[in-house]
Scaffold this active site. Structure first.
Site, PDB file in Angstrom:
ATOM      1  CG  ASP A 158      -1.675  -1.179   1.216  1.00 60.63           C
ATOM      2  OD1 ASP A 158      -2.147  -1.793   0.386  1.00 60.63           O
ATOM      3  OD2 ASP A 158      -1.623  -1.649   2.564  1.00 60.63           O
ATOM      4  CG  HIS A 201     -20.477  -4.809   3.948  1.00 58.40           C
ATOM      5  ND1 HIS A 201     -19.546  -4.630   4.910  1.00 58.40           N
ATOM      6  CD2 HIS A 201     -21.459  -4.859   4.574  1.00 58.40           C
ATOM      7  CE1 HIS A 201     -20.177  -4.295   6.124  1.00 58.40           C
ATOM      8  NE2 HIS A 201     -21.612  -4.577   5.938  1.00 58.40           N
ATOM      9  CD  GLU A 246      -8.954  -2.290   0.227  1.00 57.51           C
ATOM     10  OE1 GLU A 246      -9.065  -2.595   1.402  1.00 57.51           O
ATOM     11  OE2 GLU A 246      -7.918  -2.971  -0.376  1.00 57.51           O
TER      12      GLU A 246
END
Length: 468
Positions: free
Chosen positions: A32, A214, A218
Protein backbone atom coordinates in the site's frame (compact mmCIF):
# COMPACT_ATOMS: atom_id res chain seq x y z
CA UNK A 1 -13.71 -7.47 5.65
CA UNK A 2 -10.35 -8.83 4.79
CA UNK A 3 -7.35 -9.90 6.79
CA UNK A 4 -3.98 -8.39 6.01
CA UNK A 5 -0.92 -10.40 6.94
CA UNK A 6 2.64 -9.20 7.17
CA UNK A 7 4.95 -10.62 4.56
CA UNK A 8 7.68 -12.18 6.68
CA UNK A 9 10.66 -11.19 4.58
CA UNK A 10 11.36 -7.99 2.69
CA UNK A 11 11.90 -8.89 -0.93
CA UNK A 12 15.04 -7.33 -2.33
CA UNK A 13 16.33 -7.98 -5.79
CA UNK A 14 18.98 -6.13 -7.73
CA UNK A 15 19.31 -6.07 -11.47
CA UNK A 16 22.87 -4.98 -12.17
CA UNK A 17 23.38 -2.53 -14.99
CA UNK A 18 25.41 -4.18 -17.71
CA UNK A 19 25.63 -1.13 -19.94
CA UNK A 20 24.97 2.57 -19.83
CA UNK A 21 21.68 1.95 -21.64
CA UNK A 22 20.38 -0.59 -19.16
CA UNK A 23 18.35 0.80 -16.25
CA UNK A 24 19.14 -0.39 -12.75
CA UNK A 25 16.29 -1.52 -10.52
CA UNK A 26 16.35 -2.34 -6.82
CA UNK A 27 13.06 -3.75 -5.56
CA UNK A 28 11.50 -3.41 -2.11
CA UNK A 29 8.37 -4.62 -0.34
CA UNK A 30 6.09 -1.85 0.90
CA UNK A 31 2.43 -2.83 0.86
CA UNK A 32 0.00 0.00 0.00
CA UNK A 33 2.76 2.50 -0.89
CA UNK A 34 1.89 6.17 -0.40
CA UNK A 35 4.36 8.53 -2.06
CA UNK A 36 5.80 11.86 -0.94
CA UNK A 37 8.74 13.73 -2.47
CA UNK A 38 11.07 15.62 -0.12
CA UNK A 39 13.82 17.65 -1.76
CA UNK A 40 15.07 15.27 -4.48
CA UNK A 41 14.08 12.02 -2.73
CA UNK A 42 10.89 10.00 -3.18
CA UNK A 43 9.58 8.16 -0.12
CA UNK A 44 6.87 5.52 0.12
CA UNK A 45 5.12 4.62 3.38
CA UNK A 46 2.97 1.51 3.67
CA UNK A 47 1.24 -1.04 5.86
CA UNK A 48 3.08 -2.71 8.75
CA UNK A 49 5.14 0.49 9.25
CA UNK A 50 7.18 -0.26 6.12
CA UNK A 51 8.93 2.48 4.17
CA UNK A 52 11.50 2.95 1.41
CA UNK A 53 13.16 5.72 -0.57
CA UNK A 54 14.49 6.34 -4.07
CA UNK A 55 16.00 9.20 -6.05
CA UNK A 56 14.81 7.90 -9.42
CA UNK A 57 11.69 5.77 -8.76
CA UNK A 58 13.65 2.71 -9.94
CA UNK A 59 16.34 1.85 -7.39
CA UNK A 60 14.77 1.69 -3.93
CA UNK A 61 16.26 1.36 -0.44
CA UNK A 62 14.23 -0.23 2.34
CA UNK A 63 14.08 1.95 5.47
CA UNK A 64 11.74 0.07 7.80
CA UNK A 65 9.33 -2.82 8.13
CA UNK A 66 7.33 -4.37 10.96
CA UNK A 67 5.27 -2.98 13.83
CA UNK A 68 7.93 -3.73 16.42
CA UNK A 69 9.77 -1.64 18.95
CA UNK A 70 12.93 -0.44 17.28
CA UNK A 71 11.27 0.51 13.99
CA UNK A 72 13.00 3.77 13.01
CA UNK A 73 9.71 5.49 12.18
CA UNK A 74 8.16 5.01 15.65
CA UNK A 75 10.83 3.36 17.81
CA UNK A 76 8.48 2.60 20.73
CA UNK A 77 5.47 1.88 18.55
CA UNK A 78 3.77 -0.71 20.76
CA UNK A 79 3.61 1.82 23.63
CA UNK A 80 3.24 4.96 21.53
CA UNK A 81 0.23 3.62 19.61
CA UNK A 82 -1.06 1.27 22.31
CA UNK A 83 -4.49 2.93 22.44
CA UNK A 84 -4.93 2.50 18.68
CA UNK A 85 -3.79 -1.13 18.69
CA UNK A 86 -6.02 -1.95 21.67
CA UNK A 87 -9.08 -0.41 20.07
CA UNK A 88 -8.48 -2.21 16.76
CA UNK A 89 -7.60 -5.48 18.53
CA UNK A 90 -4.58 -5.63 16.24
CA UNK A 91 -0.82 -6.01 16.47
CA UNK A 92 -0.07 -4.24 13.19
CA UNK A 93 -0.82 -1.05 11.26
CA UNK A 94 -2.41 -0.59 7.88
CA UNK A 95 -1.87 1.86 5.03
CA UNK A 96 -0.66 5.29 6.27
CA UNK A 97 -0.10 8.59 4.49
CA UNK A 98 2.51 11.28 5.18
CA UNK A 99 2.22 14.97 4.28
CA UNK A 100 4.25 18.07 5.14
CA UNK A 101 2.30 21.02 6.52
CA UNK A 102 3.18 24.72 6.66
CA UNK A 103 5.08 24.34 9.94
CA UNK A 104 7.62 22.20 8.08
CA UNK A 105 6.77 19.10 10.10
CA UNK A 106 5.72 15.76 8.64
CA UNK A 107 2.31 14.39 9.61
CA UNK A 108 1.78 10.64 9.44
CA UNK A 109 -1.86 9.54 9.31
CA UNK A 110 -1.70 6.00 10.68
CA UNK A 111 -4.46 3.44 11.14
CA UNK A 112 -5.12 -0.01 12.55
CA UNK A 113 -7.97 -2.43 11.98
CA UNK A 114 -9.03 -5.75 13.45
CA UNK A 115 -9.29 -7.13 9.92
CA UNK A 116 -12.41 -9.28 10.00
CA UNK A 117 -14.52 -6.28 11.03
CA UNK A 118 -14.30 -2.47 10.67
CA UNK A 119 -13.13 -2.07 14.28
CA UNK A 120 -10.53 0.57 13.42
CA UNK A 121 -8.79 3.67 14.71
CA UNK A 122 -6.92 6.42 12.86
CA UNK A 123 -4.54 8.95 14.32
CA UNK A 124 -1.72 11.40 13.61
CA UNK A 125 1.97 11.16 14.49
CA UNK A 126 4.36 14.04 13.77
CA UNK A 127 8.08 14.32 13.07
CA UNK A 128 10.56 17.06 12.28
CA UNK A 129 12.17 14.74 9.72
CA UNK A 130 10.61 12.64 7.00
CA UNK A 131 12.45 9.51 8.17
CA UNK A 132 11.28 9.97 11.74
CA UNK A 133 11.02 9.41 14.58
CA UNK A 134 7.30 10.22 14.72
CA UNK A 135 5.51 11.18 17.94
CA UNK A 136 1.82 10.40 18.43
CA UNK A 137 -0.62 13.30 18.60
CA UNK A 138 -3.68 11.16 19.19
CA UNK A 139 -6.58 9.36 17.56
CA UNK A 140 -8.82 11.38 15.23
CA UNK A 141 -11.43 8.80 14.15
CA UNK A 142 -12.80 5.43 15.29
CA UNK A 143 -15.14 2.93 13.67
CA UNK A 144 -16.73 -0.44 14.32
CA UNK A 145 -18.21 0.41 17.70
CA UNK A 146 -21.39 -1.21 18.96
CA UNK A 147 -23.00 2.13 19.83
CA UNK A 148 -22.88 5.60 18.30
CA UNK A 149 -20.01 6.38 15.93
CA UNK A 150 -17.93 9.53 15.62
CA UNK A 151 -20.88 11.28 13.99
CA UNK A 152 -23.14 10.57 16.97
CA UNK A 153 -25.32 8.15 15.02
CA UNK A 154 -25.55 4.40 15.46
CA UNK A 155 -22.60 2.76 13.73
CA UNK A 156 -23.80 0.64 10.82
CA UNK A 157 -20.94 -0.98 8.88
CA UNK A 158 -22.96 -1.05 5.65
CA UNK A 159 -23.38 2.73 5.77
CA UNK A 160 -20.59 4.18 7.93
CA UNK A 161 -16.93 4.12 6.86
CA UNK A 162 -14.12 1.92 8.05
CA UNK A 163 -11.59 4.56 9.17
CA UNK A 164 -8.55 3.24 7.31
CA UNK A 165 -6.56 3.99 4.13
CA UNK A 166 -6.16 7.78 4.50
CA UNK A 167 -4.83 10.08 1.80
CA UNK A 168 -4.27 13.68 2.84
CA UNK A 169 -3.87 16.36 0.18
CA UNK A 170 -4.09 20.07 -0.55
CA UNK A 171 -6.51 21.14 -3.24
CA UNK A 172 -5.60 23.77 -5.85
CA UNK A 173 -6.86 26.52 -3.51
CA UNK A 174 -4.74 25.39 -0.56
CA UNK A 175 -7.50 23.69 1.42
CA UNK A 176 -6.53 20.49 3.23
CA UNK A 177 -8.59 17.29 2.83
CA UNK A 178 -8.47 13.64 3.76
CA UNK A 179 -10.09 10.95 1.63
CA UNK A 180 -10.33 7.53 3.27
CA UNK A 181 -12.28 4.29 3.62
CA UNK A 182 -12.27 0.59 2.83
CA UNK A 183 -15.14 -1.83 2.14
CA UNK A 184 -17.90 -1.29 4.78
CA UNK A 185 -19.80 1.96 4.21
CA UNK A 186 -17.65 3.34 1.41
CA UNK A 187 -15.16 6.09 0.61
CA UNK A 188 -15.50 9.40 2.51
CA UNK A 189 -13.81 12.81 2.52
CA UNK A 190 -13.15 15.17 5.43
CA UNK A 191 -11.94 18.76 5.59
CA UNK A 192 -8.83 19.22 7.76
CA UNK A 193 -7.31 22.18 9.59
CA UNK A 194 -4.16 23.06 7.60
CA UNK A 195 -2.43 24.31 10.77
CA UNK A 196 -2.95 21.23 12.95
CA UNK A 197 -3.81 18.50 10.47
CA UNK A 198 -6.83 17.52 12.60
CA UNK A 199 -10.38 17.34 11.21
CA UNK A 200 -12.35 20.56 11.14
CA UNK A 201 -15.22 20.49 13.68
CA UNK A 202 -18.79 19.26 13.20
CA UNK A 203 -18.17 16.94 10.23
CA UNK A 204 -18.58 13.53 11.80
CA UNK A 205 -17.22 11.05 9.29
CA UNK A 206 -17.44 13.62 6.49
CA UNK A 207 -19.02 13.34 3.06
CA UNK A 208 -19.55 10.05 1.27
CA UNK A 209 -18.11 9.87 -2.25
CA UNK A 210 -18.95 6.28 -3.26
CA UNK A 211 -19.22 2.69 -2.09
CA UNK A 212 -21.24 1.18 0.73
CA UNK A 213 -23.04 -2.06 1.48
CA UNK A 214 -19.64 -3.74 1.84
CA UNK A 215 -18.52 -3.05 -1.72
CA UNK A 216 -14.92 -4.21 -2.20
CA UNK A 217 -13.60 -0.71 -2.93
CA UNK A 218 -10.73 0.78 -0.95
CA UNK A 219 -7.37 2.56 -0.99
CA UNK A 220 -8.51 5.99 -2.26
CA UNK A 221 -5.86 8.40 -3.51
CA UNK A 222 -6.43 11.89 -4.92
CA UNK A 223 -4.35 13.61 -7.60
CA UNK A 224 -5.05 17.03 -9.09
CA UNK A 225 -3.95 17.66 -12.67
CA UNK A 226 -3.25 21.29 -13.63
CA UNK A 227 -3.21 20.01 -17.21
CA UNK A 228 -6.89 19.03 -17.19
CA UNK A 229 -8.15 20.89 -14.06
CA UNK A 230 -9.66 17.64 -12.74
CA UNK A 231 -9.26 15.86 -9.42
CA UNK A 232 -8.61 12.17 -10.09
CA UNK A 233 -9.72 9.72 -7.43
CA UNK A 234 -7.82 6.45 -7.72
CA UNK A 235 -9.35 3.35 -6.16
CA UNK A 236 -8.62 -0.35 -5.72
CA UNK A 237 -11.42 -2.83 -6.36
CA UNK A 238 -11.50 -6.48 -5.25
CA UNK A 239 -9.33 -8.35 -2.76
CA UNK A 240 -5.65 -7.68 -2.27
CA UNK A 241 -4.31 -11.25 -2.15
CA UNK A 242 -3.14 -13.27 -5.15
CA UNK A 243 -6.62 -14.71 -5.69
CA UNK A 244 -8.52 -11.52 -4.85
CA UNK A 245 -8.71 -9.85 -8.24
CA UNK A 246 -7.30 -6.50 -7.03
CA UNK A 247 -7.37 -3.87 -9.77
CA UNK A 248 -6.79 -0.13 -10.07
CA UNK A 249 -9.52 2.26 -11.21
CA UNK A 250 -10.06 6.00 -11.44
CA UNK A 251 -12.88 8.56 -11.44
CA UNK A 252 -12.74 12.35 -11.69
CA UNK A 253 -14.40 15.58 -10.58
CA UNK A 254 -13.89 19.32 -10.89
CA UNK A 255 -14.12 19.52 -7.08
CA UNK A 256 -12.09 17.66 -4.45
CA UNK A 257 -15.28 16.59 -2.63
CA UNK A 258 -17.09 15.53 -5.79
CA UNK A 259 -19.39 14.52 -7.23
CA UNK A 260 -17.16 12.05 -9.07
CA UNK A 261 -17.95 10.42 -12.39
CA UNK A 262 -16.34 7.67 -14.42
CA UNK A 263 -15.42 7.80 -18.12
CA UNK A 264 -18.99 6.92 -19.14
CA UNK A 265 -20.36 9.78 -17.06
CA UNK A 266 -21.86 7.43 -14.46
CA UNK A 267 -22.19 8.89 -10.97
CA UNK A 268 -19.72 7.15 -8.65
CA UNK A 269 -22.05 7.64 -5.69
CA UNK A 270 -24.03 4.79 -7.27
CA UNK A 271 -21.02 2.45 -7.15
CA UNK A 272 -22.10 0.38 -4.17
CA UNK A 273 -23.00 -3.12 -3.15
CA UNK A 274 -26.39 -4.74 -2.75
CA UNK A 275 -28.06 -4.29 0.67
CA UNK A 276 -27.78 -7.46 2.74
CA UNK A 277 -25.24 -9.06 0.42
CA UNK A 278 -21.50 -9.12 1.12
CA UNK A 279 -19.04 -8.36 -1.68
CA UNK A 280 -21.51 -8.29 -4.58
CA UNK A 281 -18.83 -7.45 -7.16
CA UNK A 282 -21.09 -7.39 -10.25
CA UNK A 283 -23.09 -4.54 -8.70
CA UNK A 284 -20.18 -2.07 -8.78
CA UNK A 285 -17.67 -3.50 -11.27
CA UNK A 286 -19.25 -1.43 -14.11
CA UNK A 287 -18.16 1.79 -12.33
CA UNK A 288 -14.80 3.50 -12.67
CA UNK A 289 -12.23 3.43 -15.48
CA UNK A 290 -10.15 0.27 -14.99
CA UNK A 291 -6.49 1.12 -15.49
CA UNK A 292 -4.89 -2.21 -14.66
CA UNK A 293 -5.68 -5.69 -13.35
CA UNK A 294 -3.83 -9.01 -13.30
CA UNK A 295 -2.04 -9.65 -16.59
CA UNK A 296 0.74 -11.68 -18.13
CA UNK A 297 2.75 -11.29 -21.31
CA UNK A 298 2.73 -14.82 -22.66
CA UNK A 299 5.30 -16.92 -24.51
CA UNK A 300 6.13 -16.08 -28.08
CA UNK A 301 7.78 -18.39 -30.58
CA UNK A 302 10.27 -15.72 -31.56
CA UNK A 303 11.29 -14.68 -28.05
CA UNK A 304 10.46 -17.33 -25.43
CA UNK A 305 12.89 -15.82 -22.93
CA UNK A 306 10.83 -12.63 -22.74
CA UNK A 307 7.65 -14.42 -21.71
CA UNK A 308 5.70 -14.97 -18.58
CA UNK A 309 6.15 -11.49 -17.10
CA UNK A 310 3.19 -9.86 -15.46
CA UNK A 311 1.45 -8.76 -12.29
CA UNK A 312 -1.06 -10.40 -10.00
CA UNK A 313 -3.49 -8.20 -8.03
CA UNK A 314 -1.78 -4.84 -8.58
CA UNK A 315 -3.32 -2.17 -6.40
CA UNK A 316 -3.55 0.25 -3.50
CA UNK A 317 -1.73 2.90 -5.45
CA UNK A 318 -0.61 6.43 -4.91
CA UNK A 319 0.20 8.84 -7.73
CA UNK A 320 2.57 11.73 -8.34
CA UNK A 321 2.62 14.66 -10.77
CA UNK A 322 5.95 16.38 -11.46
CA UNK A 323 5.07 19.97 -12.25
CA UNK A 324 8.53 20.60 -13.71
CA UNK A 325 8.58 17.77 -16.23
CA UNK A 326 4.81 17.38 -16.63
CA UNK A 327 5.14 13.63 -16.01
CA UNK A 328 2.67 11.50 -14.07
CA UNK A 329 3.58 8.37 -12.10
CA UNK A 330 1.50 5.53 -10.68
CA UNK A 331 3.05 3.90 -7.59
CA UNK A 332 1.55 0.64 -6.32
CA UNK A 333 2.32 -2.80 -4.91
CA UNK A 334 1.80 -5.98 -6.85
CA UNK A 335 2.14 -9.73 -6.60
CA UNK A 336 3.54 -11.85 -9.43
CA UNK A 337 2.71 -15.04 -11.35
CA UNK A 338 4.01 -18.08 -9.52
CA UNK A 339 5.28 -16.16 -6.48
CA UNK A 340 2.34 -16.49 -4.11
CA UNK A 341 1.77 -13.57 -1.75
CA UNK A 342 5.23 -12.05 -2.20
CA UNK A 343 4.85 -8.42 -3.24
CA UNK A 344 7.00 -5.50 -4.38
CA UNK A 345 6.64 -1.83 -5.24
CA UNK A 346 6.28 -0.91 -8.89
CA UNK A 347 6.17 2.48 -10.63
CA UNK A 348 4.69 3.06 -14.09
CA UNK A 349 4.47 6.29 -16.01
CA UNK A 350 0.99 7.65 -16.77
CA UNK A 351 -0.31 9.95 -19.48
CA UNK A 352 -3.52 11.87 -20.05
CA UNK A 353 -5.31 10.82 -23.23
CA UNK A 354 -7.14 13.33 -25.41
CA UNK A 355 -10.31 12.90 -23.33
CA UNK A 356 -8.41 13.78 -20.17
CA UNK A 357 -8.28 10.27 -18.66
CA UNK A 358 -5.13 8.60 -17.34
CA UNK A 359 -3.60 5.72 -19.28
CA UNK A 360 -0.75 3.66 -17.78
CA UNK A 361 2.41 2.54 -19.58
CA UNK A 362 2.62 -1.28 -19.94
CA UNK A 363 6.16 -1.62 -18.54
CA UNK A 364 7.66 -0.30 -15.31
CA UNK A 365 9.21 3.17 -15.36
CA UNK A 366 12.85 3.15 -16.43
CA UNK A 367 13.52 6.86 -16.86
CA UNK A 368 11.89 7.07 -20.29
CA UNK A 369 10.37 10.22 -21.73
CA UNK A 370 7.73 10.19 -24.41
CA UNK A 371 9.01 11.19 -27.84
CA UNK A 372 8.13 11.82 -31.45
CA UNK A 373 7.56 8.59 -33.37
CA UNK A 374 6.87 7.59 -36.95
CA UNK A 375 4.31 5.15 -38.31
CA UNK A 376 7.19 2.99 -39.49
CA UNK A 377 8.55 2.71 -35.94
CA UNK A 378 5.11 1.83 -34.61
CA UNK A 379 4.02 -0.78 -37.15
CA UNK A 380 4.82 -4.41 -36.31
CA UNK A 381 3.83 -7.29 -34.06
CA UNK A 382 2.65 -6.70 -30.50
CA UNK A 383 1.68 -8.69 -27.43
CA UNK A 384 -1.81 -7.35 -26.73
CA UNK A 385 -3.51 -7.08 -23.31
CA UNK A 386 -7.18 -6.24 -22.72
CA UNK A 387 -7.73 -5.42 -19.03
CA UNK A 388 -11.52 -5.68 -19.35
CA UNK A 389 -13.87 -4.31 -16.71
CA UNK A 390 -14.50 -7.24 -14.35
CA UNK A 391 -13.27 -7.81 -10.81
CA UNK A 392 -11.68 -11.20 -11.36
CA UNK A 393 -8.81 -13.41 -10.24
CA UNK A 394 -8.36 -14.49 -13.87
CA UNK A 395 -5.15 -13.30 -15.49
CA UNK A 396 -5.47 -11.38 -18.75
CA UNK A 397 -2.98 -13.14 -20.99
CA UNK A 398 -1.47 -11.41 -23.99
CA UNK A 399 -2.43 -12.33 -27.52
CA UNK A 400 -0.51 -11.61 -30.72
CA UNK A 401 -1.65 -8.79 -32.98
CA UNK A 402 -0.06 -6.74 -35.73
CA UNK A 403 -0.29 -3.04 -36.43
CA UNK A 404 0.22 -3.05 -40.19
CA UNK A 405 1.85 -0.24 -42.14
CA UNK A 406 -1.45 0.61 -43.84
CA UNK A 407 -3.21 1.31 -40.51
CA UNK A 408 -4.92 -2.00 -39.89
CA UNK A 409 -4.95 -4.19 -36.78
CA UNK A 410 -4.86 -7.91 -37.49
CA UNK A 411 -4.42 -11.09 -35.48
CA UNK A 412 -6.28 -11.81 -32.24
CA UNK A 413 -8.37 -8.67 -32.75
CA UNK A 414 -9.20 -6.68 -35.86
CA UNK A 415 -9.57 -2.97 -36.43
CA UNK A 416 -7.62 0.13 -37.34
CA UNK A 417 -4.95 2.30 -35.77
CA UNK A 418 -3.51 5.72 -36.37
CA UNK A 419 -0.81 8.04 -35.08
CA UNK A 420 -1.73 11.69 -34.51
CA UNK A 421 0.88 14.32 -33.79
CA UNK A 422 4.07 13.11 -32.14
CA UNK A 423 2.72 10.14 -30.20
CA UNK A 424 -1.08 10.22 -29.80
CA UNK A 425 -2.62 6.79 -30.38
CA UNK A 426 -6.11 5.94 -31.59
CA UNK A 427 -7.19 2.33 -31.96
CA UNK A 428 -10.60 1.20 -33.15
CA UNK A 429 -11.52 -2.41 -32.37
CA UNK A 430 -14.99 -3.83 -32.95
CA UNK A 431 -16.27 -0.30 -33.44
CA UNK A 432 -14.96 0.89 -30.06
CA UNK A 433 -12.44 3.75 -30.02
CA UNK A 434 -9.50 3.63 -27.59
CA UNK A 435 -7.47 6.80 -27.02
CA UNK A 436 -3.95 6.94 -25.62
CA UNK A 437 -0.29 7.20 -26.53
CA UNK A 438 2.56 5.35 -28.15
CA UNK A 439 5.68 5.14 -25.99
CA UNK A 440 9.11 3.60 -26.38
CA UNK A 441 10.17 2.03 -23.09
CA UNK A 442 12.33 -0.62 -21.49
CA UNK A 443 11.06 -4.20 -21.51
CA UNK A 444 12.72 -5.68 -18.45
CA UNK A 445 12.15 -9.30 -19.49
CA UNK A 446 13.52 -8.83 -23.00
CA UNK A 447 16.33 -6.56 -21.84
CA UNK A 448 15.69 -4.09 -24.65
CA UNK A 449 13.77 -1.00 -25.68
CA UNK A 450 10.41 -1.69 -27.32
CA UNK A 451 7.55 0.34 -28.73
CA UNK A 452 4.35 0.13 -26.67
CA UNK A 453 0.88 1.59 -26.65
CA UNK A 454 -1.61 2.27 -23.87
CA UNK A 455 -5.15 3.39 -24.56
CA UNK A 456 -8.60 3.47 -22.95
CA UNK A 457 -12.18 3.59 -24.16
CA UNK A 458 -15.09 5.73 -23.00
CA UNK A 459 -16.48 2.50 -21.51
CA UNK A 460 -13.53 2.44 -19.09
CA UNK A 461 -11.57 -0.48 -20.60
CA UNK A 462 -7.78 -0.19 -20.96
CA UNK A 463 -5.65 -1.85 -23.64
CA UNK A 464 -1.89 -2.38 -23.71
CA UNK A 465 0.48 -3.43 -26.44
CA UNK A 466 4.19 -4.27 -26.26
CA UNK A 467 6.10 -4.77 -29.48
CA UNK A 468 7.52 -8.27 -29.86
Amino acid sequence: MKNRTLISLVSLSLITACSSNTPEFRNVSVHDPSVIKVDEMYYVFGSHLASAKSKDLMSWTQLSSGVDDGNVLIPNVTEELSETLRWAQSDTLWAPDVIQLSDGKFYMYYDACRGDSPLSAMGIAVSDKIEGPYKDKGIILKSGMAGPGDDGEKYDSAVKPNVVDPDVFFDKDGKLWMVYGSYSGGIFILGLDPRTGFPLPDQGYGKKLLGGNHARIEGPYMLYSPETSYYYLFLSYGGLDANGGYNIRVARSRNPDGPFEDSEGKAMIDAQGTPGKLFDDPAYSPYGMKLMGSFQFMNTEDDPEASGTGYISPGHNSAYYDDKSGQYYLIFHTRFPGRGEEHEVRVHQMFMNKEGWPVVAPHRYSGEKIGKYTAKEISGGYAFINHGKDITADIAGSKPIELTADGKITGAVAGTWKLAGDHTAELTINGVVYSGVFLREWNEAAGSQVMTFTAASAEGVSLWGSQE
